[in-house]
Write a protein that holds these residues in place. Structure first.
Motif, short mmCIF file in Angstrom:
data_model
loop_
_atom_site.label_atom_id
_atom_site.label_comp_id
_atom_site.label_asym_id
_atom_site.label_seq_id
_atom_site.Cartn_x
_atom_site.Cartn_y
_atom_site.Cartn_z
N LEU A 1 3.04 -7.24 -1.81
CA LEU A 1 4.11 -6.43 -1.22
C LEU A 1 5.11 -7.28 -0.47
CD1 LEU A 1 2.06 -3.37 0.10
CD2 LEU A 1 3.76 -3.34 -1.72
N GLN A 2 4.64 -8.38 0.11
CA GLN A 2 5.51 -9.23 0.91
C GLN A 2 5.15 -10.68 0.62
OE1 GLN A 2 5.78 -8.19 5.05
NE2 GLN A 2 6.55 -10.20 5.62
N ALA A 3 5.89 -11.28 -0.30
CA ALA A 3 5.52 -12.61 -0.79
C ALA A 3 5.52 -13.67 0.30
CB ALA A 3 6.48 -13.02 -1.91
N GLU B 1 -0.29 6.68 4.12
CA GLU B 1 1.00 7.18 4.61
C GLU B 1 2.12 6.16 4.37
OE1 GLU B 1 1.64 10.24 5.93
OE2 GLU B 1 -0.42 10.72 5.35
N GLU B 2 1.79 4.89 4.49
CA GLU B 2 2.78 3.81 4.34
C GLU B 2 2.30 2.82 3.28
OE1 GLU B 2 5.72 3.14 5.59
OE2 GLU B 2 5.91 4.90 6.87
N PRO B 3 2.30 3.21 2.01
CA PRO B 3 1.74 2.33 0.97
C PRO B 3 2.53 1.06 0.74
CG PRO B 3 2.80 4.26 0.00
CD PRO B 3 2.78 4.49 1.48
N GLN B 4 3.75 0.99 1.25
CA GLN B 4 4.57 -0.19 1.04
C GLN B 4 4.57 -1.14 2.23
OE1 GLN B 4 5.91 -0.79 -2.00
NE2 GLN B 4 4.82 1.10 -2.54
N GLY C 1 -0.70 -3.07 6.84
CA GLY C 1 -1.92 -2.30 6.74
C GLY C 1 -2.96 -3.00 5.88
N TYR C 2 -2.54 -3.52 4.73
CA TYR C 2 -3.48 -4.21 3.85
C TYR C 2 -3.99 -5.50 4.49
CZ TYR C 2 -1.37 -1.03 0.48
OH TYR C 2 -0.93 0.10 -0.16
N PHE C 3 -3.09 -6.20 5.18
CA PHE C 3 -3.51 -7.46 5.83
C PHE C 3 -4.60 -7.21 6.85
CE2 PHE C 3 -3.03 -10.14 9.61
CZ PHE C 3 -3.44 -11.35 9.07
N ASN C 4 -4.41 -6.19 7.70
CA ASN C 4 -5.41 -5.94 8.74
C ASN C 4 -6.72 -5.41 8.16
OD1 ASN C 4 -4.30 -6.40 11.63
ND2 ASN C 4 -2.60 -5.51 10.50
#
Length: 842
Positions: free
Chosen positions: A624-626, A590-593, A597-600
């Motif tokens: 996504l977030q340097a 739902e929130e690919p950006q 979510g990826y971190f957890n």
């Protein structure tokens, strides 16, 4: 019924297509937004039965239902179908055919469901039966009735059959009316004086104005040159005197209408019958919108003229036919008809572009009418949606000048000032709107006096002042005031619950949310908010139940997916991890950006010892977030724990570039430099920087002592360890190290003895300082509210998600983490013993 000519049908379809083709390039505007884009009834997950419980806008019919309940076009289709069906109810020898009548009743019901004025087709059918099918005239009916009442004759059999048919129609109509009244719970719609000023005006202003609206609507049919999407508020000035010149238009209209009525009812013949049906199609469908029986929420509405325009077209066509049949005027009549069709087609094409966007629509309306504050407000809304707040403010201010007592306009001004960060002016505008509200009377229910959207002034003002910590009680008073004026004001309970959480009153917040749930148990956001309250109350099991309830109602509820997954992860229960992973995967879908979510997902993989998967998720988060602080650190930590220390160094360099004061990053970097790179000077700089920021950091201090020992500066190492022991007097290993250094100082053989084979420091790896856990978790804070009523517009707008990311340590350790720490503690103690043996020269 006349035969259908294919050429005529083709011509009509072609003209209509040519006139309206450009409307396909226009967007959804005005009522389309509420009725289509924001209408939950149109969602696939909404049960079909709600279509019969809610109105055209998706609102329960027992709450805000008006005459504009259904689409005119769809209602007109069933309206005509019902009438055409009824025309087939007369059989041979004037017998009754019941199948078309039954079908008519069904079609009337469907037409009424589409739009309330659909029920008026019953009146059309009655007029058709008496004056067209049976061929009666008004004088004949009066004569027959007079003879019957004087006992001179009986009612003819044909008339009895007509009465039976009419009774069936009227009974079905009465039944539909009863059902309709039951649906709205016997309550008329609630409108304000801004919607229909004449409805609340005294006599004779009310009657004079309402009667004037009839010729005004007739003029719109005759000359639709100046059209406007909204005719409420001050569009039509009230007629307050019999001397008003507009009363002349009313008089002429009724004279003309009366003349047509007398002609159609008194005289037999096809012409009178055509005029009669045209008048019925014009008058009867207009009755629900005429204010004769109940007030409506508008002054004039072009949409309610859709069905009456059929009768008007019949009247015009009949008149043109009469003229064209005269040879002298035949050519002229065709020229006039062609000009009318051509000019109206051009006007239609031009008008279609007005509906291209909300801005173009309302700007076109302002060209027609500048006395309607609602139009100025709507232009402001259109600009506001484009984030053009400065221009929007000008239109909102103009709305307050046109209608100084318009509560919604002042609310719009306040909201725009807030968007421009002019909080003082915003509060003044909200206070002005609040002063226009009716005064509170204890025990008085205001649902019938105040438009629900006007109550949002309390919500907006409270949301503004609660930013000031010293005014929280004042904000709470505003929420309670709104609730006292309308006890079923759900949004007030939601906002108050959020405020009570901010005031550290979770039990009262729970009461507020439970009250809101009584009003709407199918609101996923409310269940989510209640879950947040249970987290504040340290009741994770109840919180998880409420998260699950929110997801049952809305499986794609993003924050419920995310925060319930985090709650499962923090619970330490291994059996919950697969579900937590599943929800996080749904969240990133739902929130690919969103890097969180990826971190957890990476943290879950680290807990499960799935190092490759953890590395993949961490890298995606960083991509996504340097500057993702926690992802950078934990990826470096993952490398250091999997014998990839040299791969961790560039990650740590990136971390420290963004966050130079990241102490754990400095400890880990110093440990790798000392143990892997043999860069004692680099390690020393890391530990010294830690002590610059935190002189009492035991781990950094101890590691610096080891550096001094590695540099063979035993006296400095001794002083350093003494200072470290003062910071942590209960740490036995520091005392032992101090004793070893002192023994070495007194030993002349020290110069030949190495410190340790690898020069290891007690650092992050293996958690050598057992009092600190090195894992760092970043997760979204759990917002206490999803649908925040921050500065509600006077018209419904879409809702937004709240919350922003912050770094934070793991709030508490799970059972497995505690066991891991104990293992690391044992390993650290063994390494310390090894160091002691080396230092002692064993």
């Amino acid at each position: 019924m006349a035969d259908i000519n294919l050429k005529e049908v083709t011509l009509i379809v072609g003209v209509v297509t040519a006139c309206y083709w450009n409307s396909l390039f226009c967007g959804f505007v005005f009522d389309d937004v509420s009725a289509i884009l924001d209408n939950k009834d149109l969602h696939p997950s909404t049960p079909l039965k709600t279509l019969f419980q809610n109105d055209f806008w998706g609102t329960p019919m027992s709450e805000v239902t008006g005459v504009v309940g259904r689409a005119e076009l769809l209602s007109s289709i069933f309206f005509l179908a019902a009438f055409l069906s009824y025309t087939k109810s007369k059989g041979p020898d004037n017998s009754i055919v019941w199948t078309p009548i039954a079908l008519t009743v069904v079609l009337v019901a469907v037409a009424t469901l589409c739009k309330e004025q659909g029920i008026t087709v019953v009146g059309i059918c009655c007029v058709y039966e008496v004056f067209i099918a049976q061929g009666y005239t008004l004088p004949l009916l009066c004569t027959t009735a007079g003879q019957f009442f004087r006992g001179k004759s009986n009612i003819p059999f044909s008339m009895l059959q007509t009465l039976i048919k009419l009774i069936v129609l009227m009974f079905s109509t009465l039944l539909l009316v009863v059902i309709r009244v039951q649906v709205i719970q016997s309550q008329l719609p609630v409108f304000t004086r801004f919607d229909n000023p004449a409805a609340v005006s005294p006599t004779p202003t009310r009657q004079l104005t309402f009667n004037y609206l009839l010729p005004l609507n007739a003029w719109l049919l005759l000359n639709p040159s100046e059209l406007c999407c909204d005719w409420t508020m001050g569009t039509i000035p009230l007629i307050e005197s019999f001397l008003d010149i507009r009363n002349l238009a009313t008089f002429i209209f009724f004279c003309f209408l009366g003349a047509l009525g007398v002609f159609s009812l008194r005289y037999p013949g096809d012409s009178s019958k055509t005029v009669l049906m045209a008048l019925c199609l014009m008058a009867l469908p207009f009755i629900p919108a005429s204010n004769l029986f109940f007030p409506v929420g508008f002054v004039v509405a072009e949409r309610v003229l859709y069905v009456p325009s059929m009768g008007f077209c019949i009247l015009v066509a009949h008149g043109w036919q009469k003229i064209s049949n005269k040879s002298v005027l035949k050519k002229l009549s065709w020229v006039c008809l062609s000009m009318v069709i051509f000019t109206h087609a051009l006007k239609t094409l031009h008008r279609n572009w007005d509906w291209e966007s909300e801005y173009t629509l309302f700007m076109s309306a302002l060209k027609v009418n500048k006395n309607n504050a609602k139009l100025w407000n709507n232009v402001g809304h259109a600009l506001e949606n484009e984030k053009n707040f400065e221009r929007a403010l000008k239109y909102f201010l103009q709305a307050t000048h046109v209608q100084p007592d318009d509560i919604g306009a002042h609310m719009n001004v306040g909201r725009t000032y807030k968007n421009l960060n002019r909080t003082k002016e915003a509060e003044e505008s909200y206070m002005m709107a609040k002063s226009l509200m009716p005064q509170i009377i204890p025990g008085k229910k205001y649902a019938a006096r105040i438009a629900p959207n006007h109550l949002n002034v309390y919500i907006n003002l409270a949301n503004l002042i609660r930013a000031n910590e010293s005014r929280l009680e004042e904000a709470d008073q505003l929420y309670r005031q709104a609730i006292s004026m309308r006890p079923d004001f759900k949004q007030a309970y939601i906002s108050r619950g959020e405020l009570l959480l901010k005031m550290n009153k979770p039990l009262k917040a729970k009461e507020a949310y439970l009250k809101a749930l009584e009003l709407d148990r199918n609101n996923a956001d409310l269940w989510y908010n209640l879950a947040i309250v249970h987290i504040e109350l340290k009741e994770p099991n109840e919180a998880l139940k409420n998260f699950n309830r929110a997801l049952e109602l809305n499986p794609k509820h993003k924050l419920a997916l995310f925060n319930s997954a985090i709650l499962m992860q923090e619970s330490g229960e291994v059996k919950l991890r697969p579900e937590a992973r599943k929800r996080l995967l749904s969240y990133i879908n739902e929130e690919p950006q969103d890097a969180n979510g990826y971190f957890n997902l990476g943290m879950l993989a680290m807990d499960d010892k799935k190092d490759s998967e953890a590395e993949m998720w961490m890298k995606k988060a960083i991509k996504l977030q340097a500057d993702f602080r926690s992802a950078l650190f934990n990826l470096a930590l993952l490398y250091s724990q999997t014998a990839k220390e040299l791969m961790a160094l560039p990650i740590l360099e990136e971390l420290l570039r963004y966050y130079p004061d990241h102490i754990k990053g400095l400890i880990l970097k110093g440990d790798i430099l000392m143990n892997q790179k043999k860069d004692i000077l680099g390690a020393k700089k890391c530990f010294e920087k830690i002590l610059e920021m935190d002189p009492n950091n035991v781990q950094g201090k101890h590691n610096l002592c080891v550096v001094y020992f590695e540099e063979k500066d035993l006296l400095k190492a001794e002083r350093c360890l003494v200072e470290t022991l003062a910071l942590a007097p209960h740490e036995e290993y520091i005392q032992r190290h101090l004793n070893i250094v002192r023994d070495k100082i007194s030993s002349s053989s020290f110069a030949e003895q190495p410190v340790s084979p690898a020069g290891k420091t007690s650092g992050v790896e293996g958690d050598k300082i057992p009092t600190e856990n090195v894992k760092e978790v970043r997760s979204e804070p759990r917002p206490t509210q999803i649908i925040k009523p921050s500065d509600n517009k006077s018209q419904s707008k879409s809702n937004k998600l709240l919350g922003k990311s912050t770094d934070k340590e793991t709030p508490h350790k799970t059972t497995k983490e505690i066991k891991e720490i104990e293992k690391k503690r044992v390993a650290a103690l063994k390494r310390l013993e090894e160091i002691e043996r080396i230092l002692n020269g064993e």
